[in-house]
Design a protein around this motif. Structure first.
Motif, short mmCIF file in Angstrom:
data_model
loop_
_atom_site.label_atom_id
_atom_site.label_comp_id
_atom_site.label_asym_id
_atom_site.label_seq_id
_atom_site.Cartn_x
_atom_site.Cartn_y
_atom_site.Cartn_z
N TRP A 156 0.92 -1.70 -0.16
CA TRP A 156 -0.19 0.16 -0.03
C TRP A 156 0.93 1.30 0.14
N ASP A 157 0.92 2.07 -1.14
CA ASP A 157 1.10 3.24 -1.39
C ASP A 157 0.39 4.62 -0.99
N CYS A 158 0.77 4.93 0.70
CA CYS A 158 0.09 5.73 1.19
C CYS A 158 0.44 7.62 0.63
N ALA A 159 -0.63 8.24 0.77
CA ALA A 159 -1.01 9.32 0.09
C ALA A 159 0.41 9.16 -1.03
N THR A 160 0.04 8.37 -1.82
CA THR A 160 1.08 8.38 -3.59
C THR A 160 0.92 9.27 -4.47
N GLY A 161 0.06 10.81 -3.82
CA GLY A 161 0.40 11.80 -5.22
C GLY A 161 0.43 11.70 -6.71
N ASN A 162 0.80 11.46 -7.01
CA ASN A 162 1.35 11.43 -8.85
C ASN A 162 1.81 10.16 -8.92
N GLY A 163 1.76 9.34 -7.62
CA GLY A 163 2.37 8.06 -7.73
C GLY A 163 3.80 7.60 -8.45
N GLN A 164 4.79 8.63 -7.68
CA GLN A 164 6.11 8.37 -8.16
C GLN A 164 7.12 7.02 -7.10
N ALA A 165 6.30 6.97 -6.09
CA ALA A 165 6.59 5.48 -5.33
C ALA A 165 5.91 4.54 -5.81
N ALA A 166 5.07 4.68 -5.78
CA ALA A 166 4.25 3.55 -6.49
C ALA A 166 4.99 2.86 -8.09
N ILE A 167 4.98 3.58 -8.20
CA ILE A 167 5.73 2.91 -10.06
C ILE A 167 6.98 2.21 -9.90
N GLY A 168 7.60 3.07 -8.44
CA GLY A 168 8.60 2.39 -8.57
C GLY A 168 8.68 1.01 -7.32
N LEU A 169 7.68 0.43 -6.16
CA LEU A 169 6.76 -0.47 -6.21
C LEU A 169 6.72 -1.32 -6.88
N ALA A 170 5.89 -0.88 -7.52
CA ALA A 170 5.34 -1.52 -8.56
C ALA A 170 6.35 -2.94 -9.06
N LYS A 171 7.58 -2.68 -9.37
CA LYS A 171 8.30 -2.94 -9.92
C LYS A 171 9.10 -5.08 -8.89
N ASN A 172 8.33 -4.47 -7.93
CA ASN A 172 9.50 -4.88 -6.67
C ASN A 172 7.72 -6.59 -6.28
N PHE A 173 6.36 -5.29 -6.31
CA PHE A 173 5.20 -6.51 -5.80
C PHE A 173 4.15 -6.68 -6.75
N SER A 174 3.70 -7.77 -6.27
CA SER A 174 2.61 -8.42 -7.63
C SER A 174 1.65 -7.08 -7.28
N LYS A 175 1.27 -7.06 -6.43
CA LYS A 175 0.02 -5.46 -6.49
C LYS A 175 0.02 -4.37 -5.96
N ASN A 188 -3.17 12.63 -12.58
CA ASN A 188 -1.78 12.76 -12.99
C ASN A 188 -0.93 11.58 -12.63
N ALA A 189 -0.92 10.52 -12.36
CA ALA A 189 -0.45 9.23 -11.78
C ALA A 189 -0.02 8.38 -12.78
N PHE A 190 1.50 8.57 -12.39
CA PHE A 190 1.71 7.03 -13.23
C PHE A 190 1.01 6.07 -13.11
N GLN A 191 0.69 5.23 -14.36
CA GLN A 191 0.32 4.29 -14.70
C GLN A 191 1.52 2.78 -14.81
N ALA A 192 0.82 2.00 -14.01
CA ALA A 192 1.37 0.60 -14.64
C ALA A 192 -0.08 -0.30 -14.35
N GLU A 193 0.28 -1.43 -14.83
CA GLU A 193 -0.67 -2.32 -14.70
C GLU A 193 -1.18 -3.34 -13.28
N ASN A 194 -0.24 -3.02 -12.58
CA ASN A 194 -0.27 -3.84 -10.86
C ASN A 194 -0.53 -2.87 -9.94
N ILE A 195 -0.60 -1.68 -10.43
CA ILE A 195 -1.45 -0.21 -9.73
C ILE A 195 -2.78 -0.32 -9.70
N ASN A 196 -3.03 0.42 -8.63
CA ASN A 196 -4.65 0.10 -8.41
C ASN A 196 -4.69 1.68 -7.79
N TYR A 197 -4.97 2.51 -8.57
CA TYR A 197 -5.07 3.97 -7.68
C TYR A 197 -6.26 4.12 -7.25
#
Length: 251
Positions: free
Chosen positions: A42-61, A74-83
């Motif tokens: 869980w990326d909490c207070a993700t903003g525009n997903g700058q950390a989420a996109i990095g986490l997505a490379k190491n976590f399934s979801k 305006n967030a970065f997108q990846a198939e395994n990120i749900n905003y």
């Protein structure tokens, strides 16, 4: 001068997405090393997903939440990120489902009495909490001095009190878990003058100040920086030391 937190981060969300420092791979490698399994973060207070996109490379979801719908738009997108737009203190997540709860550049904005309970609720028994933040950038003595005198001193009254927690490396924060040793990591971005000034413009104190007194101080800072930068298209190394907090075994 009070501004609702969600409104503060709705403002200039598109600029925020394009002008904030990017986190290095070494940070996410360290974060991934903290947990036993890498099923869900869980990326909490993700903003525009700058950390989420990095986490997505190491976590399934990755579940990425923020109170600002404009930031998420305006967030970065990846198939395994749900905003989703949710406050960090109260989510619709099930109990004990996350291997990791991650907070990037936002730990100073929460209602801690409620937030820590929510983190404890959604973490797996073996789960880990990690938070990191950066404050003042460093380029060289000449540039740093101009930013200190012509920007930081002007916008100081416009910072929210919450920001002081980050400036002080969260040293006064009462943490409800056993802390884990963390490495020294810098953010390093290669920016020209316009990119650097765009970053300075995303500071909440800068935006509040411009709203109140106008942008003339910012234009003066630009002129002074041009005199020491030289070729304004030249890329400079902009360093931001990270404060990193990690913990498990809730107390």
């Amino acid at each position: 001068m009070e501004v609702e937190t969600s409104k503060l981060f709705d403002d200039k969300a598109d600029l925020y997405a394009s002008a904030r420092p990017l986190y290095p791979k070494v940070l996410f490698d360290f974060v991934a090393s903290l947990v036993i399994t890498h099923d869900k973060a869980w990326d909490c207070a993700t903003g525009n997903g700058q950390a989420a996109i990095g986490l997505a490379k190491n976590f399934s979801k990755v579940e990425a939440t923020d109170i600002s719908k404009e930031q998420i738009a305006n967030a970065f997108q990846a198939e395994n990120i749900n905003y989703s737009a949710q406050p960090g203190e109260s989510t619709n997540f099930r109990n004990n489902q996350f291997d990791l709860v991650n907070v990037a550049q936002a730990l100073h904005w929460f209602d801690y009495d409620r937030f820590w309970d929510e983190v404890s609720r959604v973490l797996k028994p073996t789960g880990v909490f990690v938070a990191y933040s950066y404050v003042w950038p460093h380029i060289n003595d000449n540039v740093d001095h101009i930013i200190d005198v012509k920007v930081k001193s002007v916008i100081e009254p416009y910072w929210a009190p919450n920001n002081k927690l980050a400036w002080d490396s969260y040293s006064s924060l009462d943490l409800p878990f056993k802390t884990i040793a963390t490495p020294n990591i810098n953010l390093e971005n290669h920016w020209d003058l316009d990119q650097f000034l765009s970053y300075i413009h995303t500071w909440s104190g800068t935006r509040r100040c411009i709203d109140d007194i106008g942008s003339s101080f910012f234009e003066e800072a630009r002129k002074a920086l041009q005199s020491v930068w030289g070729d304004t298209s030249k890329k400079m190394v902009v360093k931001n030391p990270l404060t990193i907090i990690a913990g498990s075994a809730w107390l």
